[in-house]
Motif scaffolding. Structure first.
Motif, PDB file in Angstrom:
ATOM      1  N   UNK A 198       0.932  -1.117   0.011  1.00 51.35           N
ATOM      2  CA  UNK A 198      -0.024  -0.027  -0.069  1.00 51.35           C
ATOM      3  C   UNK A 198       0.690   1.442  -0.124  1.00 51.35           C
ATOM      4  N   UNK A 199       2.115   1.275   0.631  1.00 50.90           N
ATOM      5  CA  UNK A 199       3.015   2.316   0.809  1.00 50.90           C
ATOM      6  C   UNK A 199       3.513   2.438  -0.490  1.00 50.90           C
ATOM      7  N   UNK A 200       3.924   1.438  -1.274  1.00 52.43           N
ATOM      8  CA  UNK A 200       4.285   1.635  -2.510  1.00 52.43           C
ATOM      9  C   UNK A 200       3.352   2.146  -3.595  1.00 52.43           C
ATOM     10  N   UNK A 201       2.209   1.750  -3.625  1.00 49.27           N
ATOM     11  CA  UNK A 201       1.257   2.375  -4.518  1.00 49.27           C
ATOM     12  C   UNK A 201       0.614   3.482  -4.086  1.00 49.27           C
ATOM     13  N   UNK A 202       1.075   4.167  -3.070  1.00 51.69           N
ATOM     14  CA  UNK A 202       0.527   5.540  -2.744  1.00 51.69           C
ATOM     15  C   UNK A 202       1.694   6.576  -3.237  1.00 51.69           C
ATOM     16  N   UNK A 203       1.226   7.515  -4.395  1.00 46.49           N
ATOM     17  CA  UNK A 203       2.193   8.370  -4.792  1.00 46.49           C
ATOM     18  C   UNK A 203       2.981   9.319  -3.731  1.00 46.49           C
ATOM     19  N   UNK A 204       2.380   9.594  -2.719  1.00 47.11           N
ATOM     20  CA  UNK A 204       2.830  10.641  -1.692  1.00 47.11           C
ATOM     21  C   UNK A 204       4.095   9.779  -0.848  1.00 47.11           C
ATOM     22  N   UNK A 205       4.064   8.410  -0.822  1.00 43.76           N
ATOM     23  CA  UNK A 205       4.804   7.860   0.139  1.00 43.76           C
ATOM     24  C   UNK A 205       5.719   6.771  -0.506  1.00 43.76           C
ATOM     25  N   UNK A 206       5.630   6.433  -1.924  1.00 42.55           N
ATOM     26  CA  UNK A 206       6.394   5.511  -2.465  1.00 42.55           C
ATOM     27  C   UNK A 206       7.655   5.756  -2.616  1.00 42.55           C
TER      28      UNK A 206
END
Length: 438
Positions: A198-206
């Motif tokens: 989920x972190x990788x898929x979120x633009x702000x946290x990837x």
């Protein structure tokens, strides 16, 4: 190795089936002794999620034949990255991999506690250690080498008892002769895991997972440590902050905590950190306890000795708590290996105490000091800390493992070799003393 005949009949009973107790069982069985672990819990469950295993601990794992298996469940962070709590900008870096392999010949890795324990348990059982679960120790008769179990009065006969029963230790209480419950350290730790996917898929946290690193956000009176775990592709986080409770009673057990409360506590921090907290569904909290330094880890009967958190619970800020338990276990098992007779046991326990206690206390004190280093309030001292961290690996680095002298002393330590040298020095000193009386 010496004559092992007497060793096969010498029964070592270990109280506690955590990382230190299991490491001790492996080493003791390798040395040829009979080993039994008595564990209070009816099933094995390690508290928490992730754990760092630095090179001084992986060296022991290698020497005990479990490093390869443990490595299959682990991830090797490339660097430690210190970040500002406000916006997450990088303050400084410290290389981990392949740095520790090049300098110390061994990796530094992250692993789930359950996997770590499972690897050690498997090896201990393969070597013939007897693991008994659901065994509550209610007391001891040290003069007769007896461990008293539960209220029934059932006993377990031991030639040597190793107290590896954690921060709330009946073994420590017995050795000291009074209750020695932990007191408040002034810190609490909040623990949670969330999906790395989920972190990788979120633009702000990837970008936080673009490389495999150990990230540390530092802020006023608090800090956050995060890293990846192999198990279920988890992202592990430990968030520490002041313990505001006023009562003296300390419950160091892990307790569920409303994730909303965690989000509120770190509401003013790096937006990416807050986004990750929004992804998490649950959290847990533990009060970090402490005890006064003990004057000895060995009972006067020479039938009881302490290791790990029963002897030296410490704050987790140097990732050395479990590593110290592993070192303790390795030193004790090595001394038992090299001793030649039952009559050597009281002396080897004193050698163990003199070798291990000063090192554990020093690392405990260094770790305690890190709470102030990492938790500086905004201002000149914080700015000076950040300036020194930004300089990188140097004698002026405010974090011990960023300082070459302290780092080498911590990460370059060879517990088994040090135990052998300490025993040789003891024998040399003993021989000189005997010669002087002739």
């Amino acid at each position: 190795m010496g004559d092992s005949k007497w060793k096969s009949h010498f029964h070592v009973v270990i109280i506690g089936c955590g990382i230190g107790g299991l490491t001790a069982a492996i080493g003791i069985r390798r040395a040829g002794y009979k080993a039994t672990i008595l564990e209070q819990s009816p099933e094995l469950r390690e508290i928490g999620a992730g754990i760092q295993v630095p090179s001084n601990a992986t060296r022991v794992l290698q020497q005990m034949g479990v490093l390869e298996e443990a490595a299959r469940h682990s991830i090797k962070p490339q660097s430690v990255i210190w970040r500002s709590y406000q916006d997450g900008h990088v303050i400084g870096r410290q290389s981990l991999s392949p740095f520790t392999e090049k300098v110390y010949g061994l990796p530094h890795f992250s692993i789930h506690r359950c996997d770590y324990q499972a690897v050690l348990l498997k090896k201990a059982q393969q070597l013939g250690a007897d693991i008994k679960l659901g065994q509550t120790v209610s007391g001891f008769d040290l003069s007769n080498g007896l461990v008293i179990l539960g209220s029934s009065g059932e006993v377990c006969k031991a030639d040597l008892i190793i107290g590896a029963d954690g921060g709330r230790s009946i073994c420590r209480d017995t050795l000291i002769g009074r209750m020695t419950a932990p007191t408040r350290s002034g810190e609490i730790a909040l623990r949670l895991t969330t999906s790395a996917k989920a972190i990788r898929q979120n633009q702000s946290t990837a970008d936080l997972l673009s490389d495999n690193n150990l990230d540390i956000w530092v802020g006023p009176q608090a800090h956050v440590v995060s890293y990846l775990l192999v198990r279920n592709d988890q992202f592990n986080m430990v968030l520490t902050q002041p313990d505001l409770a006023s009562n003296e009673h300390v419950d160091t057990k892990l307790q569920n905590l409303d994730i909303v409360e965690v989000r509120q506590k770190f509401g003013g921090w790096d937006p990416r950190l807050r986004t990750i907290l929004d992804m998490a569904s649950q959290a847990a909290q533990t009060t970090l306890g402490q005890i006064a330094d003990l004057e000895t880890w060995v009972d006067k009967s020479s039938k009881l000795v302490l290791l790990g958190d029963s002897a030296h619970p410490m704050l987790p800020y140097l990732a050395q708590g479990a590593a110290m338990a592993v070192e303790d276990a390795a030193v004790l098992a090595t001394l038992l290996d090299v001793c030649m007779s039952r009559s050597d046991v009281p002396r080897l326990l004193q050698v163990y105490d003199s070798l291990r206690r000063p090192r554990a206390i020093k690392i405990k004190n260094l770790s305690h000091g890190m709470r102030y280093t990492l938790g500086q309030n905004d201002g000149p001292q914080q700015e000076e800390r950040d300036r020194k961290i930004a300089l990188g690996f140097s004698d002026d680095h405010p974090v011990p493992y960023g300082n070459p002298v302290y780092q080498d002393w911590m990460w370059g330590y060879d517990a088994i070799d040090e135990a052998k040298k300490a025993w040789d020095q003891h024998l040399t000193s003993k021989q000189k003393g005997e010669e002087s009386t002739v």
